[in-house]
Design a protein around this motif. Sequence first.
Motif: not given
Length: 356
Positions: A344-352
């Motif tokens: 999940r944290d990687e998804l947040v970083a990708l969106l950013e």
Amino acid sequence: MMRWLLGLTMALLMVGPAMAQPWDVTEGDHVIDDFRFEDGQTLPEFRLHYRTLGQPQRDAQGRVTNAVMVLHGTGGTGAQFLRPQFADELFGPGQPLDISRYYVILPDNIGHGGSSKPSDGLRARFPEYTYDDMVEAQRRLLVEGLGVDHLRLLMGTSMGCMHAFVWGERHPDFAQALMPLACQPTEIAGRNRLWRAMLMDAIRSDPAWLNGDYEAQPTQGLRTAADLLMLVGAAPMAMQVDLPDRDTTDAWLAEQLPQRVAGLDANDLWYQVNASRDYDPSADLEAIAVPVTWINSADDFINPPELGLAEHYAPRIAQGRYVLIPASPETRGHGTHTWARFWRDELVALLERSEP
């Protein structure tokens, strides 16, 4: 149900817990007249089933700006992403894909779920579709069926992971970011091809197959297919804990195998596995122009990290980031892709990092 089987997308491993909350889901079918497959065959009426959550938001020109498409794996459907281990981590208020902000699209791919498939009636006369055909059907669903010509994010698991690489090369400007989970961007060969070929051979070698026109399912072939799918999808560390001795293991298999065989159609499964036969995006990885976060797990039998494929291919993706989730008693082997807490944290970083 053993925890290491939950969330896997292979055909036999789709049993999961009840949804933790009732998501407001819209379902529909996009029907395409005379859909033409890459080998020249056509279906006069081709149906692609889908689910959506949230509502499309449009800019001043009427273009949808908040669409996210999530693609399932072999034998799965879009419904799998409504399970707690995925949906409850991502779709709620304040979560990475909060459906008050995003329009989430969950197709059933060709040959799967509510979409057109061999078991609808054509059986082994159904066109032998490929991943390229599946991606084109997804594109037409978006553009013609839902009025979406741009994705904020395209995420895919297993087979859907491979579709994400195809999307990135064939339609480099369509998605703003790509998140492929649990695959490799190269030809399916070696052990990965071997188990698939063995599964397909088991189905069509069963005398009851009758060239696909069976009256009863070819159970002998499907039992072999089921055995293979359980092996390639399972997580070894968690399995050793949950099945610690011979008697426990044998009892589990005796209970589970008949349930899994009963849920299968031989033609549908053969076509689903056969669709990967000419997948190979490796030559054109430099064409992928958007931010990518590609994630595999270390205990994945189907995509073992010791082959070194990621180290070879990841540097060729200009804005790519490769992540390998370490194996542990908590990971789910190949099925780690559907348990959002691991990435999940990687998804947040990708969106950013993919914000315009």
